[in-house]
Scaffold this motif. Structure first.
Motif, PDB file in Angstrom:
ATOM      1  N   LEU A 314       0.818  -1.214   0.000  1.00  0.00           N
ATOM      2  CA  LEU A 314       0.000   0.000   0.000  1.00  0.00           C
ATOM      3  C   LEU A 314       0.853   1.264   0.000  1.00  0.00           C
ATOM      4  O   LEU A 314       0.441   2.293  -0.539  1.00  0.00           O
ATOM      5  N   ALA A 315       2.039   1.199   0.603  1.00  0.00           N
ATOM      6  CA  ALA A 315       2.913   2.374   0.570  1.00  0.00           C
ATOM      7  C   ALA A 315       3.298   2.710  -0.866  1.00  0.00           C
ATOM      8  O   ALA A 315       3.346   3.887  -1.256  1.00  0.00           O
ATOM      9  N   GLN A 316       3.550   1.679  -1.677  1.00  0.00           N
ATOM     10  CA  GLN A 316       3.858   1.912  -3.090  1.00  0.00           C
ATOM     11  C   GLN A 316       2.626   2.409  -3.837  1.00  0.00           C
ATOM     12  O   GLN A 316       2.744   3.239  -4.751  1.00  0.00           O
ATOM     13  N   GLU A 317       1.444   1.921  -3.475  1.00  0.00           N
ATOM     14  CA  GLU A 317       0.208   2.399  -4.096  1.00  0.00           C
ATOM     15  C   GLU A 317      -0.016   3.883  -3.780  1.00  0.00           C
ATOM     16  O   GLU A 317      -0.483   4.649  -4.622  1.00  0.00           O
ATOM     17  N   VAL A 318       0.332   4.275  -2.556  1.00  0.00           N
ATOM     18  CA  VAL A 318       0.228   5.690  -2.180  1.00  0.00           C
ATOM     19  C   VAL A 318       1.190   6.528  -3.016  1.00  0.00           C
ATOM     20  O   VAL A 318       0.829   7.585  -3.551  1.00  0.00           O
ATOM     21  N   ALA A 319       2.436   6.042  -3.153  1.00  0.00           N
ATOM     22  CA  ALA A 319       3.435   6.780  -3.926  1.00  0.00           C
ATOM     23  C   ALA A 319       3.025   6.911  -5.387  1.00  0.00           C
ATOM     24  O   ALA A 319       3.340   7.916  -6.043  1.00  0.00           O
ATOM     25  N   ALA A 320       2.305   5.897  -5.905  1.00  0.00           N
ATOM     26  CA  ALA A 320       1.864   5.928  -7.296  1.00  0.00           C
ATOM     27  C   ALA A 320       0.582   6.730  -7.484  1.00  0.00           C
ATOM     28  O   ALA A 320       0.100   6.870  -8.612  1.00  0.00           O
ATOM     29  N   GLN A 325      -3.137   8.735   0.944  1.00  0.00           N
ATOM     30  CA  GLN A 325      -2.164   8.632   2.020  1.00  0.00           C
ATOM     31  C   GLN A 325      -2.837   8.700   3.388  1.00  0.00           C
ATOM     32  O   GLN A 325      -2.490   7.948   4.318  1.00  0.00           O
ATOM     33  N   ASP A 326      -3.831   9.606   3.541  1.00  0.00           N
ATOM     34  CA  ASP A 326      -4.484   9.740   4.843  1.00  0.00           C
ATOM     35  C   ASP A 326      -5.250   8.474   5.223  1.00  0.00           C
ATOM     36  O   ASP A 326      -5.260   8.069   6.396  1.00  0.00           O
ATOM     37  N   LEU A 327      -5.877   7.816   4.241  1.00  0.00           N
ATOM     38  CA  LEU A 327      -6.571   6.567   4.543  1.00  0.00           C
ATOM     39  C   LEU A 327      -5.577   5.460   4.889  1.00  0.00           C
ATOM     40  O   LEU A 327      -5.828   4.641   5.782  1.00  0.00           O
ATOM     41  N   TYR A 328      -4.456   5.448   4.198  1.00  0.00           N
ATOM     42  CA  TYR A 328      -3.424   4.441   4.478  1.00  0.00           C
ATOM     43  C   TYR A 328      -2.968   4.540   5.929  1.00  0.00           C
ATOM     44  O   TYR A 328      -2.894   3.530   6.645  1.00  0.00           O
TER      45      TYR A 328
END
Length: 477
Positions: A314-320, A325-328
């Motif tokens: 998910l961190a990579q999904e946020v970066a993409a 990011q706030d939901l993560y």
């Protein structure tokens, strides 16, 4: 013909009912009741009787005032007088049902006859009480309504459960890695914090989520939703519910999964597949603990523990830019990573035994024993599909009467060992592999009535792969 009121029960029965009511009201704390009566004394009497037993008691002196309350608040039960100024109670009840309002209604009247009772029940009333009544009579009627609603919710969730294909019901594994996972689960379970379960596809993320719920002590239900299996335009309605006419095809009102999970756990599998607009709405619900069904203006308070799962980083999904990011950060309060099966070979034999016992009972077929050579082969295999792939292999073995070890050979030189008798495999392994694969796929497809999406999910392959194989075999959709 007048309706007769029930005789006063014996004292012992009254005490029994009071004890039962006291136990039942423990489950009423999240319920909201609306009392609609033109007599101020009756409104006050019922408000006092329900005070402390339910979350909130709202009052109105007419059907019109009651309708205004429903525009602002969600109500679980309406105590409705028949004789009201303006629209009568029965007329308003018919209007509520025509609008798709699902709240239970108990009608009250001082002038009851059989025709009125029949009309009330036909109009959708859950119960009918004659004035004057005792407090315990009303509490019993309310209890019956709440019990029916609870059973309806449980039946709905049971049907969803039967429709879903789960790997197994309990966490199985004796490896050091899984002991650490379960120690973390036991520590986190009693907390209300959101949990993010990560791991490759087929590792058993839903099983861990169910164990979190089981150990949490929460009285509500475990409600799963695969975000990747829902059409994006339907996810909001599925989660939050909708009113009648909220969108094309919404012929009636419907509760959402958040309401069904009230007091329990909502498991959001494949959370990375959630569309960005829904991610924002989910974040708002997690923070405010309130939902708003589609097509309504009222908000409903819910007590739901969120457990999310993902097989992506998910961190990579946020970066993409594909995940907020706030939901993560809101989901990743506690993270539980499930190790892949290839890193814990000592769990393979217990898992295979568990699957054999489970599937043998389901299919009515005898268990196929594991030989020492087969155990070595199972532990040497890479298991790209993890526990789901192992379950599928066990199911093949029960259907065929032997383990198709050629599926595990991975093209290594030398003869493969057969599960039942350690015999040499046929020379043409490729032909045998295709034959076994085709037979098993067709059997699973037939058991699902030709539903390729469900068959692909059971087989642990993509729908596109299944369509391609069926095309090779001359099978059309």
């Amino acid at each position: 013909m007048a309706l007769s009121r029930p005789l006063r029960p014996a004292k012992t029965k009254v005490m029994s009912e009071r004890q039962s009511n006291a136990a039942d009201t423990d489950n009423w704390q999240r319920r909201t009741v609306l009392v609609v009566d033109d007599e101020a004394g009756m409104r006050s009497f019922l408000s006092r009787a329900l005070e402390g037993k339910v979350d909130a008691v709202l009052t109105a002196d007419s059907a019109e005032a009651g309708a205004a309350v429903l525009e602002q608040r969600h109500v679980d039960l309406i105590l409705l007088d028949v004789a009201l100024p303006g629209a009568s109670g029965v007329e308003w009840l018919k209007a509520l049902r025509a609008a798709g309002n699902p709240a239970d209604v108990i009608l009250m009247t001082a002038f009851a006859d059989m025709e009125t009772a029949i009309e009330a029940l036909r109009s959708g009333a859950a119960d009918f009480i004659v004035k004057p009544f005792r407090v315990d009579q009303m509490l019993n009627a309310i209890r019956r309504c709440f019990d029916r609603a609870r059973l309806a919710r449980e039946n709905y969730l049971l049907r969803r459960e039967l429709d879903q294909y789960t790997i197994h019901k309990h966490v199985v594994g004796n490896s050091e890695a899984m002991r650490k996972v379960m120690a973390l689960v036991a520590r986190v379970a009693p907390m209300p914090s959101t949990v993010l379960v990560t791991g490759e596809s087929g590792t058993g993320k839903e099983v861990v989520a169910r164990e979190l719920h089981r150990l949490s002590g929460r009285q509500g239900q475990f409600v799963p939703l695969n975000c990747g299996a829902m059409a994006p335009e339907l996810i909001e309605s599925e989660l939050f519910g909708h009113a009648r006419g909220a969108f094309t095809g919404a012929a009636g009102a419907r509760h959402g999964l958040f309401l069904y999970a009230d007091g329990g756990t909502l498991f959001l599998d494949e959370i990375s597949e959630l569309p960005l607009p829904m991610q924002a709405k989910l974040l708002r619900v997690i923070e405010d603990r309130r939902i708003r069904p589609l097509g309504t203006e009222r908000e409903m308070v819910v007590d739901v523990r969120i457990v999310a799962a993902c097989n992506r980083n998910l961190a990579q999904e946020v970066a993409a830019g594909r995940f907020r990011q706030d939901l993560y950060y809101r989901l990743d309060v506690v993270s539980i990573a499930i190790p892949p099966l290839r890193t814990r070979p000592e769990d393979i034999v217990p898992l295979a035994g568990h699957f054999s016992e489970q599937l043998s009972a389901q299919l009515g077929l005898p268990v196929v024993p594991l030989s020492p050579s087969l155990v070595r082969l199972l532990q040497a295999y890479d298991w790209p599909g993890n526990a789901r792939e192992l379950r599928n292999l066990v199911e093949r073995a029960l259907i065929l009467g032997e383990y198709p070890v050629e599926l595990l050979a991975q093209g290594e030189p030398g003869p493969a060992t057969h599960a039942a008798a350690d015999d040499h495999a046929p020379a043409d392994d490729a032909v045998l592999l295709e034959s076994v694969e085709r037979r098993h796929i067709l059997q699973v497809l037939a058991s699902e009535g030709g539903n390729r999406a469900e068959a692909a999910r059971r087989l642990g392959i993509s729908r596109r792969t299944l369509d391609r194989k069926c095309l090779q075999w001359g099978l059309r959709p």
